[in-house]
Design a protein around this motif. Structure first.
Motif, short mmCIF file in Angstrom:
data_model
loop_
_atom_site.label_atom_id
_atom_site.label_comp_id
_atom_site.label_asym_id
_atom_site.label_seq_id
_atom_site.Cartn_x
_atom_site.Cartn_y
_atom_site.Cartn_z
N CYS A 153 0.60 -1.11 -0.09
CA CYS A 153 -0.68 0.20 -0.12
C CYS A 153 0.88 1.39 -0.08
O CYS A 153 0.00 2.33 0.45
N SER A 154 2.25 0.99 0.18
CA SER A 154 3.08 2.36 -0.17
C SER A 154 4.27 1.85 -0.93
O SER A 154 4.83 0.75 -1.06
N GLN A 155 4.95 3.28 -1.04
CA GLN A 155 6.46 2.89 -1.41
C GLN A 155 7.06 2.17 -0.42
O GLN A 155 8.34 1.35 -0.73
N PHE A 156 7.19 2.61 0.98
CA PHE A 156 8.16 2.41 1.82
C PHE A 156 8.07 1.53 2.21
O PHE A 156 8.37 0.80 2.40
N CYS A 157 6.29 0.70 1.88
CA CYS A 157 6.78 -1.02 2.05
C CYS A 157 7.16 -1.63 0.88
O CYS A 157 7.65 -2.71 2.07
N SER A 158 6.73 -1.78 -0.19
CA SER A 158 7.09 -2.04 -1.23
C SER A 158 8.72 -2.06 -1.33
O SER A 158 9.37 -2.84 -1.93
N VAL A 169 8.04 -5.86 -6.61
CA VAL A 169 6.51 -5.19 -5.84
C VAL A 169 5.98 -4.21 -6.18
O VAL A 169 6.43 -3.57 -7.20
N THR A 170 4.64 -4.02 -6.69
CA THR A 170 4.08 -3.53 -6.87
C THR A 170 2.78 -2.38 -6.21
O THR A 170 2.68 -2.87 -4.81
N THR A 171 3.45 -1.32 -6.11
CA THR A 171 3.22 -0.42 -5.28
C THR A 171 1.38 0.37 -5.33
O THR A 171 1.41 1.02 -7.02
N MET A 172 -0.01 0.49 -4.67
CA MET A 172 -1.00 -0.11 -4.44
C MET A 172 -1.32 1.37 -3.89
O MET A 172 -1.46 0.75 -2.25
N THR A 173 -1.09 2.64 -3.74
CA THR A 173 -0.75 3.11 -2.32
C THR A 173 -2.13 4.70 -2.48
O THR A 173 -2.84 4.21 -3.03
N ASN A 174 -2.43 3.71 -0.69
CA ASN A 174 -3.75 4.02 -0.24
C ASN A 174 -4.14 5.75 -0.83
O ASN A 174 -3.46 6.34 -1.25
N GLY A 175 -5.08 5.81 -1.00
CA GLY A 175 -5.99 6.61 -1.33
C GLY A 175 -7.08 7.38 -0.55
O GLY A 175 -7.85 6.35 0.36
N ALA A 269 6.01 5.10 6.47
CA ALA A 269 4.86 5.12 5.78
C ALA A 269 4.20 6.68 5.77
O ALA A 269 4.05 7.24 4.40
N GLY A 270 3.98 7.30 6.54
CA GLY A 270 3.13 8.51 6.83
C GLY A 270 4.38 9.76 6.17
O GLY A 270 3.91 10.90 5.92
N GLU A 271 5.38 9.10 6.34
CA GLU A 271 6.02 9.97 5.73
C GLU A 271 6.28 10.72 3.65
O GLU A 271 6.39 12.17 3.75
N GLU A 272 5.30 10.13 3.81
CA GLU A 272 4.92 10.19 2.27
C GLU A 272 4.57 11.47 2.52
O GLU A 272 3.75 12.09 1.53
N PHE A 273 3.31 11.96 3.91
CA PHE A 273 2.38 12.79 3.38
C PHE A 273 3.04 14.13 4.82
O PHE A 273 2.35 14.96 4.77
N MET A 274 3.29 13.19 5.75
CA MET A 274 3.77 13.44 6.60
C MET A 274 5.12 14.30 6.79
O MET A 274 5.69 14.03 7.53
N ILE A 275 4.82 15.80 6.57
CA ILE A 275 6.35 16.53 6.29
C ILE A 275 6.37 17.56 7.25
O ILE A 275 5.65 18.78 7.73
N GLU A 311 -1.27 23.72 4.31
CA GLU A 311 -0.11 22.82 3.71
C GLU A 311 -1.24 21.73 3.52
O GLU A 311 -0.91 20.75 2.69
N GLY A 312 -0.87 21.08 4.66
CA GLY A 312 -1.81 20.03 5.10
C GLY A 312 -3.08 19.93 3.84
O GLY A 312 -3.00 18.89 2.57
N LEU A 313 -3.75 20.69 3.79
CA LEU A 313 -4.65 20.52 2.45
C LEU A 313 -4.41 20.06 1.47
O LEU A 313 -4.84 19.50 -0.23
N LYS A 314 -3.10 21.03 0.94
CA LYS A 314 -2.54 20.43 -0.32
C LYS A 314 -1.78 19.70 -0.25
O LYS A 314 -1.86 18.66 -1.76
N LYS A 315 -1.22 18.27 0.74
CA LYS A 315 -0.88 17.92 0.25
C LYS A 315 -2.02 16.59 0.12
O LYS A 315 -1.68 15.22 0.14
N ARG A 316 -2.98 16.15 0.71
CA ARG A 316 -3.92 15.03 1.07
C ARG A 316 -4.47 14.14 -0.50
O ARG A 316 -4.22 15.06 -1.02
#
Length: 327
Positions: A153-158, A169-175, A269-275, A311-316
């Motif tokens: 579910c994330s590039q971090f896991c892949s 491995v194929t990444t299917m990112t959550n959304g 994996a939260g680092e992908e959107f929690m900066i 910034e969080g609203l932009k990243k969602r």
């Protein structure tokens, strides 16, 4: 056309009552929650189930047939999605050799209970990578085990799985669906802090106790429907993310999309959107004192809080960005 069956393992067990744990929960101010887990909590699947329902929903909308297969004695749809579920017996009766069966890291052998020739392993948390493999299989990859494809579910896991098992491995990112997870500033309550206790409750208890010493209460919710949860997100000023390790935790990004400022642990994996200091305030996993410090900072500094909210609203993320490659 091939039909896709997602196996949801029977993982839920009502917690056995313990006098010792009850006293510990009383000390932490969580006795009511503990008693509910032991005596009241309803049986339902756990372990990345919401994402599986989302996959099936999107696949169905795209014209494919996809079903969550409930291996436990569960009934109904837990998230309000328009998705039909099947029991093990029903899936077994429907499934053909040309279909696709998707299992999780929690149940790496259950795919082999079904006749479908194409088998996919869907891993959502790297902590379970080898945990449920039999002792003789601990050094094998999922492909060695008999799977045709592996997705996470994330590039971090892949990245982790590819390195550990030396496979592709194929990444299917959550959304998330931005049509329902959206901000409503008129509902927001200033300084309301929201959290869930389903992940690392001991850490949350420490954070809650630390904030109480400063006269700040934290609202803890669990077991809500999606509509109820969205209302909680929209009313929250701040959301605490306590999950770790995580493959790709949905609550922080759901809260972010509803306009709450996210504080807490990324789980990896939260680092992908929690900066840190951009879209969120991040602490090292388990560093509860840093979370308390960040919360106090946001309460005092409204300018910083609003900058992070914007910034969080932009990243969602958007559930519409998920692409399916199973067929």
């Amino acid at each position: 056309m091939k039909t896709i069956y997602y196996i949801i393992p029977d993982l839920f067990q009502r917690e056995a009552f313990s006098v010792r744990k009850s006293f510990r929960s009383l000390k932490e101010g969580r006795l009511g929650h503990y008693l509910k887990r032991c005596f009241i909590r309803k049986f339902k699947p756990v372990g990345g189930v919401k994402v599986i329902y989302q996959h099936c929903l999107m696949l169905n909308k795209a014209g494919y047939k996809a079903y969550p297969v409930l291996m436990g004695k569960y009934h109904g749809n837990f998230f309000g999605f328009d998705v039909e579920t099947l029991s093990y017996d029903e899936a077994l009766a429907h499934m053909g050799e040309d279909d696709i069966v998707v299992a999780t890291e929690f149940s790496p052998y259950q795919a082999f209970l079904f006749p479908a020739q194409t088998k996919v392993l869907f891993l959502q948390n790297l902590v379970g990578l080898r945990r449920w493999l039999k002792s003789d299989d601990k050094k094998k990859s999922y492909l060695d085990l008999g799977y045709d494809e592996v997705m996470t579910c994330s590039q971090f896991c892949s990245n982790f799985v590819e390195k550990d098992m030396e496979i592709s491995v194929t990444t299917m990112t959550n959304g998330i669906d931005l049509n329902v997870f959206l901000p409503k500033p008129e509902l927001r309550v200033e300084h309301r802090i929201l959290a869930m206790s389903r992940k690392n409750p001991h850490d949350l208890a420490l954070i809650k106790r630390g904030m109480a010493e400063h006269g700040v209460d934290i609202r803890v919710v669990d077991g809500l429907t999606q509509d109820e949860l969205i209302k909680e997100y929209q009313a929250a000023d701040i959301f605490i993310a306590t999950g770790y390790p995580e493959g790709f935790s949905l609550p922080p990004i759901e809260a972010m999309a509803c306009g709450a400022v996210v504080v807490g642990f990324t789980g990896g994996a939260g680092e992908e959107f929690m900066i840190h200091q951009q879209t969120a305030l991040v602490a090292d996993d388990g560093d509860t004192q840093s979370v308390i410090t960040h919360l106090q900072m946001l309460i005092k500094d409204s300018i910083l809080k609003e900058q992070i909210r914007t910034e969080g609203l932009k990243k969602r993320g958007s559930m519409d960005s998920i692409s399916y490659k199973l067929t």
